[in-house]
Scaffold this active site. Structure first.
Site, PDB file in Angstrom:
ATOM      1  N   SER A  99       1.096  -0.974   0.059  1.00 12.84           N
ATOM      2  CA  SER A  99      -0.108   0.073  -0.179  1.00 12.84           C
ATOM      3  C   SER A  99       1.015   1.387   0.039  1.00 12.84           C
ATOM      4  CB  SER A  99      -0.819   0.135   1.110  1.00 12.84           C
ATOM      5  OG  SER A  99      -1.525   1.091   1.286  1.00 12.84           O
ATOM      6  N   LYS A 141     -12.753 -10.526 -17.653  1.00  8.23           N
ATOM      7  CA  LYS A 141     -11.630 -10.557 -18.651  1.00  8.23           C
ATOM      8  C   LYS A 141     -12.389 -11.159 -19.758  1.00  8.23           C
ATOM      9  CE  LYS A 141      -9.140 -12.621 -14.280  1.00  8.23           C
ATOM     10  NZ  LYS A 141      -9.181 -13.911 -14.123  1.00  8.23           N
TER      11      LYS A 141
END
Length: 455
Positions: A99, A141
Site C-alpha cells: 500500500s 476478463k
C-alpha cells in the site's frame, strides 16, 4: 609563484572537502508497522538532519503494511525535495512494502528489495477492502473489458492514486504499467519478479550488500547527476527521538480515544465538585492531546459527535432519571460512535473492541451508581435546614420579656405560640417562619420536675 600557492591551497581545500564528504556516514532510517503522522515526522526530520550533516545517502529500510494517505504523501514530498539521494530498501527477508509503502519505494531515487520480500497492493484501503460495500469490481476478463464499476467518488480516488503512482514511476524510470495494476487491481510482486519487471533497481541481501552494489552508481538529484561512493562507508542508524515516540503514542487511535474519554470525565468530575482542581487540569490536558491526535488522524466527526451525545445522555440519566430511556440511548450512541470514530479500514488505525467494551461498561456502571445514589438521596428524610425541625418536640428553656425560647439540636430558638408558655412546658414545632418557630403546647403536657422532687 603566488598563483601556484593559491592553486595548491585550493586543491588541498577541495581534497579536504571531498574527504570530509566521503567520511560522512550513510544514514539509515527505519519505517516499521503502519505509516502514520509519527512516521512522517520521523522521516521528514530525519532527511532534513541528514542533509545538514552532509550524508551522501539515506536508506529507508521498510517493513510496513501501509498506512495513511496523508502521511504517505508527506514522506513522498520530503523524498522528492531532498538534496540527498534516498534509497528505499524493503528488508529483512519476509518484510513487505504494501500500500503506502509501494508509493514510497517508487518515489525513492533507488528502489531495492531483499530476497523473500514483496511489494504492491496499493489500492486505497477505504474503497478497496475485499467485500466492502461499493468497492470497485475486478476488471472483467475476455474481450469485453470495461472500466471497473463503482461510484463517482470511488473512481476519482482510484484515478488520482493511479496518476500519482504513474507520475512517480515516470520520474524514476520504473515500470508504470505495473504501478497502475498495483493500484487498480491490488497486484503484488515478490522481490525477484519485481526486479525482472523493472519495478525495482536492485536485489540486495543486506545493507552492506546494497552499499556494495550502489558504489559508483549515478543518481539524478533534482536534475543534477551524483555519483555515489558507498564502498566501505560507515552506516549511522538514525533512531526515532522522544518527539517521534511521543507523537507515535498519542496518535495511536486507542490512546487518543482513551485520552478523550478521560478528559471528558475529568471535566465532569470537576464541574460536579468545583474546587478540586486536579480532575479539571488533567481533563483539560487529556482533551487537548486528544484533539491534536484527532487533527492528524482520519476520524469521523459523526462518530465523535455520537460519543459526546452518548456521554451527555448518560450523565443526564444520572442527574435527571428517566427510567432508563436516556441511559439506554446514551449507551447505544456511545458504542456506535466508538465503532465508526476512525474513518479508515486500515488495521493499524482501528479502536480495539476490548477498549470500547471496557469504557462502555464503565460509563454504564457509573451511570447506574450515580442514579442509585440520587434515588436513595431522594427517599431519605431531610436532615438539614428548617424543614426537618417540624414535628420535633422540646421543653421551653426560658421565657424573657414574654418571648419563649427552646433548645433544639444544641441551638436556642425563639418560638411563638398562641397560648402562653412557661419554662419546662412541652411544645411541638408546627412551622418555621424566618428564625422563629411556630409551636403549640403538647396536649398531654406536664411540667418537668427535677429528679427526686415529689409531685
Amino acid at each position: 609563484m603566488k598563483q601556484g600557492l593559491q592553486a595548491l591551497g585550493m586543491t588541498l581545500l577541495l581534497g579536504l572537502t571531498v574527504a570530509s564528504a566521503e567520511a560522512a556516514p550513510i544514514w539509515l532510517l527505519d519505517i516499521r508497522d503502519a505509516i502514520g503522522p509519527a512516521t512522517a515526522d520521523h522521516v521528514g526530520r530525519g532527511l532534513a538532519a541528514a542533509e545538514e550533516a552532509g550524508a551522501p545517502l539515506v536508506i529507508l529500510r521498510m517493513d510496513t503494511p501501509g498506512g495513511l494517505d496523508k502521511s504517505m504523501r508527506q514522506i513522498v514530498k520530503a523524498i522528492l525535495k531532498s538534496r540527498v539521494p534516498v534509497a528505499g530498501y524493503v528488508a529483512p527477508g519476509g518484510a513487505r512494502a504494501a500500500s503506502a509503502g509501494t508509493y514510497i519505494l517508487y518515489a525513492s531515487h533507488i528502489a531495492a528489495m531483499a530476497p523473500a520480500t514483496n511489494i504492491g497492493a496499493a489500492t486505497p484501503v477505504q474503497i478497496g477492502a475485499p467485500g466492502m460495500p461499493g468497492a470497485p469490481e475486478p476488471e472483467p476478463k475476455g474481450k469485453d473489458k470495461s472500466p471497473a464499476a463503482g461510484t463517482a467518488m470511488e473512481r476519482k480516488i482510484i484515478n488520482d492514486a493511479v496518476a500519482y503512482m504513474q507520475g512517480l514511476a515516470e520520474l524514476r524510470g520504473r515500470n508504470s504499467e505495473w504501478a497502475q495494476q498495483a493500484v487498480r487491481e491490488g497486484a503484488s510482486l515478490a522481490a525477484e519478479e519485481a526486479l525482472k519487471l523493472a519495478v525495482i533497481d536492485l536485489l540486495a541481501t543486506s545493507v552492506n550488500d546494497l552499499l556494495r552494489q550502489l558504489d559508483g552508481r549515478e543518481v539524478n538529484i533534482n536534475g543534477a547527476s551524483v555519483t555515489l561512493a558507498t564502498a566501505d562507508a560507515e552506516v549511522y542508524v538514525h533512531a526515532a527521538d522522544w518527539r517521534s515516540e511521543f507523537l507515535s503514542v498519542i496518535t495511536d487511535p486507542n490512546v487518543a480515544y482513551i485520552l478523550l474519554l478521560l478528559g471528558i470525565y475529568g471535566l465532569i468530575f470537576e464541574f460536579s465538585n468545583p474546587g478540586m482542581g486536579v480532575p479539571g487540569i488533567v481533563g483539560a490536558i487529556c482533551i487537548l492531546l486528544a484533539l491534536y491526535a484527532f487533527q492528524v488522524l482520519p476520524i469521523s466527526y459523526a462518530g465523535l459527535g455520537l460519543i459526546l451525545l452518548g456521554i451527555g445522555l448518560m450523565v443526564a440519566e444520572a442527574f435527571a432519571p428517566s427510567f432508563g430511556v436516556l441511559g439506554l440511548g446514551g449507551v447505544i450512541a456511545f458504542v456506535i460512535g466508538s465503532i465508526i470514530l476512525m474513518d479508515t479500514d486500515l488495521p493499524g488505525y482501528q479502536i480495539a473492541w476490548p477498549i470500547i467494551v471496557a469504557f462502555t461498561s464503565f460509563s454504564a456502571l457509573l451511570m447506574l451508581v450515580v442514579l442509585g445514589l440520587v434515588v436513595k438521596a431522594r427517599r431519605r428524610a431531610v436532615v438539614t435546614g428548617l424543614p426537618h425541625l417540624i414535628g420535633c418536640e422540646a421543653s421551653v428553656e426560658s421565657v424573657r420579656d414574654g418571648i419563649a425560647y427552646i433548645r433544639l439540636e444544641g441551638e436556642l430558638w425563639q418560638v411563638f405560640s398562641e397560648t402562653a408558655l412557661s419554662p419546662r412546658d412541652r411544645v411541638r414545632v408546627n412551622a418555621a417562619t424566618g428564625v422563629t418557630l411556630n409551636v403549640s403546647r403538647v396536649a398531654d403536657n406536664a411540667p418537668d420536675k427535677p429528679q427526686g422532687e415529689s409531685p
